[in-house]
Design an enzyme around this catalytic site. Sequence first.
Site, short mmCIF file in Angstrom:
data_model
loop_
_atom_site.label_atom_id
_atom_site.label_comp_id
_atom_site.label_asym_id
_atom_site.label_seq_id
_atom_site.Cartn_x
_atom_site.Cartn_y
_atom_site.Cartn_z
N TYR A 1 9.74 -2.76 22.68
CA TYR A 1 10.80 -1.77 22.89
C TYR A 1 12.14 -2.39 22.50
O TYR A 1 12.96 -1.78 21.82
CB TYR A 1 10.80 -1.37 24.37
CG TYR A 1 11.87 -0.41 24.80
CD1 TYR A 1 11.61 0.96 24.86
CD2 TYR A 1 13.14 -0.85 25.19
CE1 TYR A 1 12.59 1.86 25.27
CE2 TYR A 1 14.12 0.04 25.59
CZ TYR A 1 13.85 1.39 25.63
OH TYR A 1 14.81 2.27 26.03
N ARG B 1 15.50 8.96 30.57
CA ARG B 1 16.37 8.65 31.70
C ARG B 1 17.63 7.91 31.25
O ARG B 1 18.70 8.48 31.16
CB ARG B 1 15.56 7.83 32.72
CG ARG B 1 16.17 7.72 34.10
CD ARG B 1 15.29 6.84 34.98
NE ARG B 1 15.16 5.50 34.44
CZ ARG B 1 15.96 4.48 34.78
NH1 ARG B 1 16.91 4.65 35.65
NH2 ARG B 1 15.78 3.29 34.24
N GLY C 1 8.25 3.27 26.42
CA GLY C 1 8.88 3.97 25.29
C GLY C 1 7.86 4.71 24.43
O GLY C 1 8.11 4.96 23.25
N TRP D 1 9.10 7.95 22.79
CA TRP D 1 10.03 7.63 21.70
C TRP D 1 9.25 7.22 20.43
O TRP D 1 9.41 7.81 19.36
CB TRP D 1 10.95 6.50 22.17
CG TRP D 1 11.88 5.94 21.16
CD1 TRP D 1 12.43 6.59 20.09
CD2 TRP D 1 12.39 4.60 21.13
NE1 TRP D 1 13.27 5.73 19.40
CE2 TRP D 1 13.25 4.50 20.02
CE3 TRP D 1 12.20 3.48 21.94
CZ2 TRP D 1 13.92 3.32 19.70
CZ3 TRP D 1 12.88 2.31 21.62
CH2 TRP D 1 13.72 2.23 20.51
N MET E 1 17.14 12.63 21.37
CA MET E 1 15.91 13.05 22.05
C MET E 1 16.22 13.59 23.44
O MET E 1 15.61 14.54 23.91
CB MET E 1 14.89 11.90 22.11
CG MET E 1 14.28 11.61 20.74
SD MET E 1 12.90 10.43 20.78
CE MET E 1 11.56 11.44 21.46
N HIS F 1 -2.45 5.05 27.04
CA HIS F 1 -1.99 3.94 27.89
C HIS F 1 -3.15 2.99 28.22
O HIS F 1 -3.01 2.11 29.07
CB HIS F 1 -1.47 4.48 29.23
CG HIS F 1 -0.23 5.34 29.12
ND1 HIS F 1 0.89 4.96 28.43
CD2 HIS F 1 0.07 6.55 29.67
CE1 HIS F 1 1.82 5.90 28.54
NE2 HIS F 1 1.35 6.87 29.27
#
Length: 319
Positions: free
Chosen positions: A219, A275, A71, A74, A258, A133
Site C-alpha cells: 500500500y 476513511r 487497500g 483501491w 474515489m 482475502h
Amino acid sequence: MLCTIMAQKGLREFLDKKMEEADKIAPQDRLFLHDGGLYPILVCQPETLKMLDTFEARSDDVILVGYPKTGTNWVGQILVELASASGKYDEEERKQRQQKENELSIRPYLEFGDPGKFERMKTLPSRRIIKTHLIPQKIPKSIFQKKAKMLALFRNPKDTAVSYFHFAKGMKLVPDDQQTWEEFFPDFMSGKVPYCLYFDYIIEWNKYMDDKNIMFITYEELKENETLGLKKIAEFFGFSVTEQDIQSIVGKTSFKAMKEKSLETHGKMGESLFRKGIIGDWRNVFSESQNEEMDRKFEETVASTKLGVMLKYELYCKS
Ligand code: A3P
C-alpha cells in the site's frame, strides 16, 4: 449512460442491503469458524467456502489478494481501470461488464456470496478481475494450476489494525466486545478477527515470494508513487496502456476521487471503506504499550522474512 447508473446501483443496493442486515445479526453471531478461520456471516457462507475449490480459473484471470483493509478496493479499481484501458472498452462496455457481474450476483470478493456463484462466473467474459482475502492454502487450486497471475497486496500492520477496527465497528462485523480500540487491539494481535492473524497471513504469503506468477506490492509503495506502481502492475499483467492512460487512472483512483464517488459506488458503506487513505494514522491511535507489543510481535514473527523486510517496518511503523 443508463448502463452506468444501473451498474453502480447494483453494487450499491447490495451493500446497502448488507448494512441493513448487519443490524439484525446478534453480535455473538457475527463471526463463524470455518476450517480454522473466522469469517463474517454478513458476507460469507460456510457452503461457499466449502465449494471454493470448484472455482475454475482461467490463465488470463487477474487476481488480487490482500489482507482486509490493505487497500483492496483501491487496487481492485486500479485493475478494473487498467483492464478497461488495455481492452479499449468504451464506457458502455465497461459498465455492461459490471452490470453482468451484478446480475449474476458475483460479489466483489471470491469468498463472498452464495456457492452457485462459481458456476455463474464461468459465463463472465475475460479478463475477469477477482479479489480475495484468502491465505494461499485456501486459494482455489486451479488458480495455481492455470498459472493465473496474482497481485499480492500488503500494508503495514499498525495502519491495517486501525483501519480494520474502524471498518469492523462501522460495519458491525465483529462481536460487541470489540467495539472500542482497547478491546479490538488484543483480538487483532491474537487473530480473533475475520480471516486470520495478520502475521500468519504474512508468513504464509512469504513462502510464495519467488513465484513468478505473483507480484508483491505494498500500500505504502503505491501511495508514495502511484504512477510507478501502476506501470509495474500493467507490465506484470500484460496490460497495454499508454502514459496518458496511466495518468488518467491515477486521477480516477486517487483517494479523493474515489471517496467523492463512494456514495454513488458503494452506498452508505462508502464512508467506512474510504476513511482516511493515509500512511501513519496509527500514530493517533496506538498507545505506547500497544506500540511496544506490535514492535515485539513483528520482530518475533516476520521481521526477518523477505516479505517482512519489504514492509519497511522501521520507516512506516516506528519513525
Ligand atoms: P483507512 O481506513 O486507513 O483510511 P480495503 O479496501 O482493503 O478495505 O482497505 C481500506 C483502506 O484503503 C482504507 O484505509 C481506505 O481509506 C484505503 N483506501 C481506499 N481507497 C483508497 C485510495 N484511492 N487511495 C489510498 N487509500 C485508499
